[in-house]
Design an enzyme around this catalytic site. Sequence first.
Site, short mmCIF file in Angstrom:
data_model
loop_
_atom_site.label_atom_id
_atom_site.label_comp_id
_atom_site.label_asym_id
_atom_site.label_seq_id
_atom_site.Cartn_x
_atom_site.Cartn_y
_atom_site.Cartn_z
N ASP A 68 43.90 50.67 44.82
CA ASP A 68 43.63 51.89 44.15
C ASP A 68 42.75 52.10 42.99
O ASP A 68 42.58 50.66 42.44
CB ASP A 68 44.98 52.79 44.17
CG ASP A 68 45.85 52.36 42.88
OD1 ASP A 68 46.92 52.68 42.63
OD2 ASP A 68 45.53 51.21 42.67
N PHE A 70 37.05 47.94 42.83
CA PHE A 70 36.71 47.00 41.89
C PHE A 70 35.52 47.32 40.97
O PHE A 70 35.37 46.46 40.15
CB PHE A 70 36.42 45.63 42.69
CG PHE A 70 37.64 44.94 43.29
CD1 PHE A 70 38.67 44.54 42.54
CD2 PHE A 70 37.54 44.79 44.84
CE1 PHE A 70 39.85 43.97 43.53
CE2 PHE A 70 38.76 44.61 45.32
CZ PHE A 70 39.99 43.92 44.69
N HIS A 74 44.18 37.42 45.61
CA HIS A 74 43.63 38.49 45.06
C HIS A 74 42.98 38.17 43.74
O HIS A 74 43.43 37.21 43.06
CB HIS A 74 44.66 39.30 44.73
CG HIS A 74 44.14 40.80 44.09
ND1 HIS A 74 43.78 41.22 42.63
CD2 HIS A 74 43.98 41.93 44.87
CE1 HIS A 74 43.42 42.62 42.73
NE2 HIS A 74 43.65 42.94 44.14
#
Length: 236
Positions: A78, A91, A200
């Site tokens: 999100d 990002f 991640h």
Amino acid sequence: MSLNNAKKDISLVVKVNIDQDWLKYVKEEFDKSYFKELMSFVETEYDTYTCFPPKHEIFSAFEYCAPKKLKVVIIGQDPYHGYGQANGLCFSVNDDIVLPPSLRNIFKELASDLGKPFPNNGNLRHWAEQGILLLNATLTVRENEAGSHQKRGWEQFTDAIIRNISEHKNEVVFLLWGGFAKKKSKLIDADRHNIILSGHPSPLSANRGYWFGNKSFSKTNSLLEQAGLEPIDWLK
């Protein structure tokens, strides 16, 4: 119609910001009850609280990356929830905003992978304009409340987009960073597309050794060149 002149209601924002070529991917979703309820929820949230990104940037991922140019998809969770950060591209942050930790780690890996200088601007619009769909699973968020707009319908909408890209396009490179993004692999036909998996870029994952050294950027360009497509100029 200029985005700056668009009225503030979400329904018009959808029509103005989503490239007409995207309609075959999303038009069926617009008529579904969940999407109408979602738009009502988002409208109320923006009227009641400070939310991000600004209304006219909610669908920026589709504004700057047309389907005919699409060749890479990066999936986030999100938007950034700090003031002035989110610009509708996962990002990415607005010009002159301090780089958030995840984006800083993305740039560290990018510089190491390609042997290039560390970027000093976190606005990834130039990625989108080269054919990268920078797609958050949830497109809006309340200020300082991460995940506050999750499970309201956005995921159903963005899942439909991923599924339709998989069905209508060929040889798209999907960058799935982290456990959340990796779950989206079930929506993608791996026989028609390329999937690059990695940890991640958040500090928690990166510091445990799950991010650095993944070479997502050089791998992506290699796959694009094998498909006869122009590689991404990541530092353009």
